[in-house]
Design a protein around this motif. Structure first.
Motif, PDB file in Angstrom:
ATOM      1  N   ARG A  31      10.264   6.161  21.202  1.00  0.00           N
ATOM      2  CA  ARG A  31       9.934   5.779  19.828  1.00  0.00           C
ATOM      3  C   ARG A  31       9.087   6.871  19.175  1.00  0.00           C
ATOM      4  N   TYR A  32       9.256   6.989  17.857  1.00  0.00           N
ATOM      5  CA  TYR A  32       8.531   8.017  17.120  1.00  0.00           C
ATOM      6  C   TYR A  32       7.305   7.362  16.482  1.00  0.00           C
ATOM      7  N   LEU A  33       6.133   7.906  16.782  1.00  0.00           N
ATOM      8  CA  LEU A  33       4.884   7.319  16.277  1.00  0.00           C
ATOM      9  C   LEU A  33       4.386   8.145  15.088  1.00  0.00           C
ATOM     10  N   TYR A  34       4.156   7.457  13.963  1.00  0.00           N
ATOM     11  CA  TYR A  34       3.686   8.152  12.758  1.00  0.00           C
ATOM     12  C   TYR A  34       2.329   7.628  12.314  1.00  0.00           C
ATOM     13  N   ASP A  35       1.552   8.540  11.693  1.00  0.00           N
ATOM     14  CA  ASP A  35       0.317   8.143  11.023  1.00  0.00           C
ATOM     15  C   ASP A  35       0.772   7.245   9.866  1.00  0.00           C
ATOM     16  N   ALA A  36       0.527   5.924   9.995  1.00  0.00           N
ATOM     17  CA  ALA A  36       1.205   4.946   9.134  1.00  0.00           C
ATOM     18  C   ALA A  36       0.981   5.116   7.620  1.00  0.00           C
ATOM     19  N   PRO A  37      -0.170   5.627   7.142  1.00  0.00           N
ATOM     20  CA  PRO A  37      -0.289   5.788   5.686  1.00  0.00           C
ATOM     21  C   PRO A  37       0.838   6.640   5.076  1.00  0.00           C
ATOM     22  N   HIS A  38       1.531   7.436   5.931  1.00  0.00           N
ATOM     23  CA  HIS A  38       2.641   8.255   5.427  1.00  0.00           C
ATOM     24  C   HIS A  38       3.968   7.500   5.472  1.00  0.00           C
ATOM     25  N   ASP A  39       3.960   6.272   6.011  1.00  0.00           N
ATOM     26  CA  ASP A  39       5.207   5.525   6.182  1.00  0.00           C
ATOM     27  C   ASP A  39       5.294   4.421   5.115  1.00  0.00           C
ATOM     28  N   PRO A  40       6.367   4.441   4.295  1.00  0.00           N
ATOM     29  CA  PRO A  40       6.469   3.438   3.217  1.00  0.00           C
ATOM     30  C   PRO A  40       6.440   2.003   3.731  1.00  0.00           C
ATOM     31  N   ALA A  41       6.908   1.766   4.954  1.00  0.00           N
ATOM     32  CA  ALA A  41       6.926   0.393   5.484  1.00  0.00           C
ATOM     33  C   ALA A  41       5.497  -0.126   5.623  1.00  0.00           C
ATOM     34  N   TYR A  42       4.591   0.737   6.060  1.00  0.00           N
ATOM     35  CA  TYR A  42       3.183   0.337   6.211  1.00  0.00           C
ATOM     36  C   TYR A  42       2.523   0.139   4.841  1.00  0.00           C
ATOM     37  N   VAL A  43       2.794   1.066   3.926  1.00  0.00           N
ATOM     38  CA  VAL A  43       2.150   0.991   2.604  1.00  0.00           C
ATOM     39  C   VAL A  43       2.544  -0.318   1.923  1.00  0.00           C
ATOM     40  N   ASP A  44       3.838  -0.669   2.051  1.00  0.00           N
ATOM     41  CA  ASP A  44       4.329  -1.915   1.461  1.00  0.00           C
ATOM     42  C   ASP A  44       3.619  -3.121   2.098  1.00  0.00           C
ATOM     43  N   LEU A  45       3.519  -3.085   3.422  1.00  0.00           N
ATOM     44  CA  LEU A  45       2.863  -4.176   4.158  1.00  0.00           C
ATOM     45  C   LEU A  45       1.400  -4.338   3.718  1.00  0.00           C
ATOM     46  N   LEU A  46       0.699  -3.204   3.644  1.00  0.00           N
ATOM     47  CA  LEU A  46      -0.727  -3.219   3.301  1.00  0.00           C
ATOM     48  C   LEU A  46      -0.938  -3.765   1.889  1.00  0.00           C
TER      49      LEU A  46
ATOM     50  N   HIS B  62      -7.759 -10.062   0.043  1.00  0.00           N
ATOM     51  CA  HIS B  62      -8.485 -10.777  -1.012  1.00  0.00           C
ATOM     52  C   HIS B  62      -8.128 -10.109  -2.341  1.00  0.00           C
ATOM     53  N   PRO B  63      -7.122 -10.639  -3.037  1.00  0.00           N
ATOM     54  CA  PRO B  63      -6.710  -9.988  -4.290  1.00  0.00           C
ATOM     55  C   PRO B  63      -7.682 -10.274  -5.426  1.00  0.00           C
ATOM     56  N   SER B  64      -7.862  -9.301  -6.343  1.00  0.00           N
ATOM     57  CA  SER B  64      -8.601  -9.628  -7.565  1.00  0.00           C
ATOM     58  C   SER B  64      -7.695  -9.497  -8.782  1.00  0.00           C
ATOM     59  N   ALA B  65      -6.564  -8.828  -8.637  1.00  0.00           N
ATOM     60  CA  ALA B  65      -5.556  -8.774  -9.705  1.00  0.00           C
ATOM     61  C   ALA B  65      -4.256  -8.352  -9.040  1.00  0.00           C
ATOM     62  N   ASP B  66      -3.118  -8.639  -9.701  1.00  0.00           N
ATOM     63  CA  ASP B  66      -1.833  -8.290  -9.090  1.00  0.00           C
ATOM     64  C   ASP B  66      -1.459  -6.852  -9.453  1.00  0.00           C
ATOM     65  N   PRO B  67      -1.368  -5.958  -8.453  1.00  0.00           N
ATOM     66  CA  PRO B  67      -1.050  -4.562  -8.786  1.00  0.00           C
ATOM     67  C   PRO B  67       0.445  -4.315  -8.971  1.00  0.00           C
ATOM     68  N   GLY B  68       1.309  -5.291  -8.658  1.00  0.00           N
ATOM     69  CA  GLY B  68       2.762  -5.064  -8.698  1.00  0.00           C
ATOM     70  C   GLY B  68       3.266  -4.644  -7.327  1.00  0.00           C
ATOM     71  N   THR B  69       4.514  -4.153  -7.302  1.00  0.00           N
ATOM     72  CA  THR B  69       5.148  -3.832  -6.010  1.00  0.00           C
ATOM     73  C   THR B  69       5.239  -2.325  -5.816  1.00  0.00           C
ATOM     74  N   ALA B  70       5.050  -1.897  -4.570  1.00  0.00           N
ATOM     75  CA  ALA B  70       5.102  -0.462  -4.267  1.00  0.00           C
ATOM     76  C   ALA B  70       6.515   0.081  -4.484  1.00  0.00           C
ATOM     77  N   VAL B  71       6.607   1.216  -5.177  1.00  0.00           N
ATOM     78  CA  VAL B  71       7.902   1.867  -5.385  1.00  0.00           C
ATOM     79  C   VAL B  71       7.974   3.124  -4.513  1.00  0.00           C
ATOM     80  N   SER B  72       6.939   3.916  -4.554  1.00  0.00           N
ATOM     81  CA  SER B  72       6.866   5.107  -3.689  1.00  0.00           C
ATOM     82  C   SER B  72       5.384   5.416  -3.472  1.00  0.00           C
ATOM     83  N   SER B  73       5.110   6.268  -2.499  1.00  0.00           N
ATOM     84  CA  SER B  73       3.693   6.549  -2.217  1.00  0.00           C
ATOM     85  C   SER B  73       3.536   7.904  -1.545  1.00  0.00           C
ATOM     86  N   HIS B  74       2.343   8.438  -1.648  1.00  0.00           N
ATOM     87  CA  HIS B  74       2.009   9.642  -0.879  1.00  0.00           C
ATOM     88  C   HIS B  74       0.523   9.625  -0.532  1.00  0.00           C
ATOM     89  N   VAL B  75       0.204  10.261   0.582  1.00  0.00           N
ATOM     90  CA  VAL B  75      -1.199  10.325   0.995  1.00  0.00           C
ATOM     91  C   VAL B  75      -1.879  11.379   0.132  1.00  0.00           C
TER      92      VAL B  75
END
Ligand SMILES: Nc1ncnc2c1ncn2[C@@H]1O[C@H](COP(=O)(O)OP(=O)(O)O)[C@@H](O)[C@H]1O
Ligand SMILES: O=P(O)(O)O[C@H]1O[C@H](CO)[C@@H](O[C@H]2O[C@H](CO)[C@@H](O)[C@H](O)[C@H]2O)[C@H](O)[C@H]1O
Length: 450
Positions: free
Chosen positions: A83-98, A118-131
């Motif tokens: 299995r390939y182990l990645y620093d998860a902040p670079h993986d969209p699956a983790y960002v979406d989960l978080l 603990h949400p304080s407002a709805d930020p919407g859904t992740a489309v793309s991300s970068h560290v």
């Protein structure tokens, strides 16, 4: 974990946020949070590193993929059991989960640990991300979102975690909730719990991550000021606005969090801390010993002065902690306090002058850094810094109604204390810059030198 641990240890030792630089991590898993999407398992390991004198607890989310993720090539930690182990902040699956866990008030469970959003407002859904590449002690992920009030949010993942509040979360969230736009708007927080045999109930609870609005096109005040100073541009207007912005944030902090009168015992404690900081710094920066008695005299004078009441403060305010935005002017970030100070001290009410002193030191740093790389005439740069400092003080006084001149003796002590702290910070992190705070110490102990 046993097969993963050596791979993680090798990788962690190379990360900027790893504290025991040069040492080999000695890791023990304290808890794991599980999550992920079909095909991508994400495990967030809470790892106690016993390599340094004082053990530190790290948050290390890892994405396990059956196939390589080419766009995250630089974030590959290693290959384990196919299995390939990645620093998860670079993986969209983790960002979406978080992001989902935080915005939906969800929960992550795992071995010996759990986490709650603990949400304080709805930020919407992740489309793309970068560290975010400018990261230092933590890891920040910029996420483009759909369906929320802002186009981008920034998720700050605390690499070092501990029981109790993280002032960066508490203060920033409190100011934002009060409706102030002097800090980025908060969207929510992830809080974790894990076993801690050192605590009476055996459980620690602390902040793991926070989501806030990302301010696109912003530039930090350090860069803005450096450019202005290098080109001899007048910065006094902006410096006065910065003073007003800091006073406004202090006002909000005093409204939202408790304030307490400063007693003689508090003054004695504050000065004792200054003295112990001096002793610690002098161990590593012996040049400070030359000024030991003069420094002590400045601290002694402060014990006899009148001190303002205490309130929550930023705690490590400098130009790099302020962003310029055309739409909102100055916005203040990173309320985590000084990284070299114990967390328990950073979460207490303090004297707001500590922040004023931090910013005054920062103007001096602009001149010092230009002076040392030879890109500017030293006297022109220091005149620029002096004008910036005066304008900042004027702006702060205008908004707060506080006459800083009447607190000069205490302000001088805080400024000197900050310069002493900086000598230690530079000796450990940027030895080539040590001359800047050392020159400041020499100047600040000379009566009437300012
Ligand atoms: N809300 C934000 N919008 C735009 N940029 C940000 C925001 N928060 C942080 N940044 C950028 O990220 C950098 C690091 O953020 P900071 O909170 O200081 O993290 P660290 O604690 O890792 O130093 C800042 O200097 C700034 O350039
Ligand atoms: O931003 P951090 O919370 O990590 O703060 C630490 O690092 C700062 C440097 O990045 C350091 O600030 C010192 O250098 C700045 C210029 O780079 C200068 O503007 C500040 O006035 C000076 O204190 C800060 O002290 C340290 O805690």
């Amino acid at each position: 974990m046993s097969v993963v641990a050596p791979v993680l240890a090798q990788w962690m030792a190379r990360q900027r946020w790893y504290q025991a630089k040069g040492a080999e991590p000695a890791l023990r898993i304290v808890g794991t949070l599980d999550g992920g999407t079909p095909g991508v398992r994400v495990a967030t390991f809470l790892l106690l590193d016993e390599a340094a004198a004082e053990p530190l607890l790290y948050q290390v989310p890892v994405a396990f993929r059956a196939q390589p993720l080419p766009e995250a090539q630089s974030a590959l930690i290693g290959e384990v059991d196919g299995r390939y182990l990645y620093d998860a902040p670079h993986d969209p699956a983790y960002v979406d989960l978080l992001l989902r866990t935080i915005s939906e008030g969800g929960r992550l469970e795992g071995a010996d640990a759990s986490a709650t959003g603990h949400p304080s407002a709805d930020p919407g859904t992740a489309v793309s991300s970068h560290v975010f590449s400018g990261e230092q002690s933590n890891t920040s992920i910029v996420v483009e979102v759909d369906g929320g009030p802002v186009p981008q949010v920034i998720v700050k993942l605390f690499r070092l975690v501990h029981h109790g509040e993280n002032p960066d979360v508490t203060l920033q969230t409190g100011i934002s909730a009060a409706g102030s736009d002097r800090v980025p708007r908060s969207f929510g927080v992830l809080t974790g719990s894990w076993p801690d045999p050192g605590r009476a109930d055996g459980v620690a609870v602390g902040h793991l991550a926070a989501v806030q609005e990302f301010l696109p096109g912003s530039e930090d005040a350090w860069r803005v000021a450096l450019r202005a100073a290098a080109s001899g541009e007048d910065f006094t207007g902006r410096a006065a606005e910065l003073g007003e912005a800091v006073a406004e944030v202090h006002e909000t902090l005093a409204d939202v969090f408790p304030t307490v009168p400063t007693t003689p015992a508090d003054i004695a404690d504050a000065v004792a801390l200054m003295r112990s900081r001096l002793a610690m710094a002098a161990n590593e920066v012996p040049a400070l010993l030359e000024h030991r008695e003069e420094i002590d005299a400045v601290y002694e004078r402060a014990t006899r002065a009148e001190w303002p009441a205490q309130q929550r403060v930023h705690g490590d305010l400098h130009l790099g902690q302020v962003l310029w935005t055309d739409a909102r002017g100055w916005v203040i970030i990173d309320f985590e306090g000084e990284p070299l100070r114990p967390m328990s001290e950073r979460s207490r009410p303090d004297i707001a002058l500590r922040d004023v002193a931090g910013m005054l030191r920062s103007f001096d740093y602009v001149a010092g850094s230009l002076g040392q790389d030879g890109s500017s005439d030293a006297s022109v740069a220091s005149a620029w810094a002096a004008a910036g400092r005066d304008a900042f003080i004027t702006g702060y006084g205008r908004r707060s109604g506080v006459d800083l001149a009447s607190h000069q003796v205490v302000l001088d002590a805080f400024e000197l204390d900050k310069a002493v702290y900086e000598t230690l910070y530079e000796a450990r992190n940027r030895p080539a810059w040590l001359g800047i705070p050392l020159a400041a110490v020499a100047r600040l102990v000379t009566p009437n030198a300012g």
